[in-house]
Every structure is written in C-alpha cells, then in structure tokens.
Design an enzyme around this catalytic site. Structure first.
Site, PDB file in Angstrom:
ATOM      1  CE  LYS A  17      46.459 -17.297 131.568  1.00  0.00           C
ATOM      2  NZ  LYS A  17      47.252 -18.469 131.942  1.00  0.00           N
ATOM      3  NE  ARG A  93      43.726 -18.644 137.802  1.00  0.00           N
ATOM      4  CZ  ARG A  93      44.598 -17.812 137.248  1.00  0.00           C
ATOM      5  NH1 ARG A  93      44.191 -16.785 136.561  1.00  0.00           N
ATOM      6  NH2 ARG A  93      45.878 -18.031 137.373  1.00  0.00           N
ATOM      7  NE  ARG A 130      55.791 -16.323 134.903  1.00  0.00           N
ATOM      8  CZ  ARG A 130      54.487 -16.569 134.826  1.00  0.00           C
ATOM      9  NH1 ARG A 130      53.828 -16.339 133.707  1.00  0.00           N
ATOM     10  NH2 ARG A 130      53.849 -17.066 135.863  1.00  0.00           N
ATOM     11  NE  ARG A 162      53.687 -14.605 138.872  1.00  0.00           N
ATOM     12  CZ  ARG A 162      52.638 -14.917 138.104  1.00  0.00           C
ATOM     13  NH1 ARG A 162      52.436 -14.263 136.989  1.00  0.00           N
ATOM     14  NH2 ARG A 162      51.805 -15.873 138.457  1.00  0.00           N
ATOM     15  NE  ARG A 173      50.840 -19.931 139.448  1.00  0.00           N
ATOM     16  CZ  ARG A 173      52.069 -19.702 138.966  1.00  0.00           C
ATOM     17  NH1 ARG A 173      53.135 -20.073 139.657  1.00  0.00           N
ATOM     18  NH2 ARG A 173      52.227 -19.093 137.833  1.00  0.00           N
TER      19      ARG A 173
HETATM   20  P1  ADP Z   1      49.223 -17.682 136.568  1.00  0.00           P
HETATM   21  O1  ADP Z   1      48.170 -17.852 135.514  1.00  0.00           O
HETATM   22  O2  ADP Z   1      50.608 -17.889 136.025  1.00  0.00           O
HETATM   23  O3  ADP Z   1      48.969 -18.488 137.811  1.00  0.00           O
HETATM   24  P2  ADP Z   1      48.205 -15.023 137.235  1.00  0.00           P
HETATM   25  O4  ADP Z   1      49.031 -13.797 137.294  1.00  0.00           O
HETATM   26  O5  ADP Z   1      47.096 -15.081 136.224  1.00  0.00           O
HETATM   27  O6  ADP Z   1      49.261 -16.181 137.018  1.00  0.00           O
HETATM   28  O7  ADP Z   1      47.555 -15.331 138.665  1.00  0.00           O
HETATM   29  C1  ADP Z   1      48.348 -15.376 139.829  1.00  0.00           C
HETATM   30  C2  ADP Z   1      47.482 -15.763 141.036  1.00  0.00           C
HETATM   31  O8  ADP Z   1      46.422 -14.789 141.215  1.00  0.00           O
HETATM   32  C3  ADP Z   1      46.744 -17.094 140.940  1.00  0.00           C
HETATM   33  O9  ADP Z   1      47.576 -18.175 141.324  1.00  0.00           O
HETATM   34  C4  ADP Z   1      45.593 -16.864 141.919  1.00  0.00           C
HETATM   35  O10 ADP Z   1      46.017 -16.962 143.267  1.00  0.00           O
HETATM   36  C5  ADP Z   1      45.229 -15.417 141.681  1.00  0.00           C
HETATM   37  N1  ADP Z   1      44.188 -15.249 140.636  1.00  0.00           N
HETATM   38  C6  ADP Z   1      44.368 -14.593 139.444  1.00  0.00           C
HETATM   39  N2  ADP Z   1      43.219 -14.620 138.736  1.00  0.00           N
HETATM   40  C7  ADP Z   1      42.308 -15.300 139.479  1.00  0.00           C
HETATM   41  C8  ADP Z   1      40.953 -15.664 139.286  1.00  0.00           C
HETATM   42  N3  ADP Z   1      40.283 -15.350 138.162  1.00  0.00           N
HETATM   43  N4  ADP Z   1      40.319 -16.358 140.267  1.00  0.00           N
HETATM   44  C9  ADP Z   1      40.957 -16.684 141.390  1.00  0.00           C
HETATM   45  N5  ADP Z   1      42.240 -16.380 141.643  1.00  0.00           N
HETATM   46  C10 ADP Z   1      42.924 -15.684 140.709  1.00  0.00           C
END
Ligand code: ADP
Length: 230
Positions: A17, A93, A130, A162, A173
C-alpha cells in the site's frame, strides 16, 4: 492536468500500500494520506496524540476510531484535499471508520476502493525483510537496500526496521486485519466502489495495473462530483 481522484487502498500489511500510494499520489497529483505515517510522526514529535498512540503502535493494536477519525477529518478539511482529492493509505480500517469517512466526504463520494491482493505467505516474507527510513518513510528491503549502508537514498536519514515489524506485532496486525479490515472489502463491494488488483509482481507491474483501473474508471466519467482541475 489530470482530474483529481478520491481513492482508498486496501490490503494486508506488506501488500504494498505505502509504495503504491506514493506513486499514485505523484501520478494523479493528489495528496497521499497515510494514517500510519501521521501517527508515527506524532509519536516521534511526542505530541499529545503521539503520547496516546505510542503503546498501540508498538503492540500492533489499532488506535481508537474516534482519534483516527478526528485526525483524518482535519486533514481532509485542508485545501489540497478539497480541490484535488486524495489517496488514503491505512484508513479506513474498521467499518466505523468507513462510515465516518462517508460522513466526512458527504455530499461527495469516494471514487474507488482499490484492494491490493497478495497471499499471506508473501506478505510475511515482505514484512520480515522491510526496512524504512526513520525520517522520510521511504521503503526499502534487505533485498533492495539503500545504496550506501543504512543511509536513505532520498533524504540521508537512517534506514531501520520498524518497531512493529516484529513477529508478535506482525501477527497482531494481520489478525486485526482479518477481523476488522477484511469486512470493508464486502462493504465497498456492496457500494459498487471496490476493484481488486493483483499485488504480486514488481512495484512497476502493480502500479501499471492500478493506473489502468483508475484511468478506465475516470474515462468512464464515473467520478462524482467533479473535482476542481486547478
Ligand atoms: P501496517 O498497515 O503495516 O500495519 P501502518 O503504517 O498503516 O502499517 O499502521 C501502523 C500502525 O498505526 C497500526 O498497526 C495501528 O496501530 C496504527 N494505525 C494506522 N492506521 C490506523 C487506523 N486507520 N486505525 C487505527 N489504527 C491505525
């Protein structure tokens, strides 16, 4: 200039993404809004939001919906997103976030929800390898590292693994994705906005597929309502 677009990109962690949203953002001249990047920046700057978000981020848990909705609402209220649209990465999400997004956009609507489809075995491999720039978020892997050591090619920042790319946080996740986010695929399908795109292949191949889908949608004249072409 190409008209703007209102896009969201769905897909498991490691589906690509972030990489594809950066490219879509440049191609369609639309802001890339990544809730993960916004939250990580808040943690780094130790703002009130960041202090609240830190523990969720480290464990791989989801930030409460109302906090994320407020953060995204403020971003969508800015001039660039109002005039050009956006590509949303990592949001919505949950069904509650998708509902909230529809309210934030009304009377406008989303153009497309692009679902990047990648098998779980492959995302696990991608996540383990990654590496990400701690400053600008540029994405690398142990197979395609920066040119010099762990120095980011783009900004000179430090390229690291990360904090939440650990085995335990990855499992949390991916489980949360199945439980909370996968139902959105059916939600957007029912709304007639969903397009599935094969996320296996090189970044260029996947990007070409995405552009084909968005362009054929645009040329079908289905973007509602028209955005300013500025
Ligand atoms: P990934 O999709 O690989 O988990 P992201 O960078 O999109 O990585 O998100 C990292 C973290 O940020 C998530 O595990 C969550 O804790 C938080 N997060 C990101 N977007 C949201 C969202 N829309 N709602 C709730 N938590 C979020």
């Amino acid at each position: 200039m190409v008209p703007g677009a209102r896009l969201i990109v769905l897909g498991k962690q490691g589906a690509g993404k972030g990489t594809q949203c950066v490219r879509l953002s440049h191609h369609y001249v639309i802001p890339h809004i990544s809730t993960g990047d916004m939250l990580r920046a808040a943690v780094k700057a130790s703002t009130a939001l960041g202090r609240e978000a830190r523990a969720y981020l480290e464990s791989g848990g989801l930030i409460p919906d109302e906090i994320v909705l407020q953060m995204v609402g403020e971003r969508l209220d800015q001039d660039d997103t109002r005039s050009r649209g956006f590509v949303l990465d990592g949001f919505p999400r949950t069904v509650l976030q998708a509902d909230g997004l529809a309210d934030l956009l009304a009377p406008a609507e989303l153009d497309l929800a692009l679902n990047l489809v990648v098998p779980t075995e492959l995302v696990l491999l991608r996540l383990a390898s990654r590496r990400v720039c701690d400053d600008c978020g540029a994405i690398y892997s142990t197979l395609a590292p920066p040119k010099v050591g762990s120095t980011c090619d783009v900004c000179g920042g430090e390229v690291l693994q990360r904090d939440d790319d650990t085995e335990a946080a990855i499992k949390t996740r991916l489980d949360l994705y199945d439980e909370m986010t996968a139902p959105l695929i059916e939600w957007y399908n029912a709304a007639g906005r969903l397009v599935e795109v094969d996320g296996v292949g090189t970044a260029e191949e996947v990007f070409d597929r995405l552009v084909d889908v968005v362009d054929s949608h645009q040329h079908g004249g289905d973007f509602t309502p028209p955005l300013a072409t500025g």
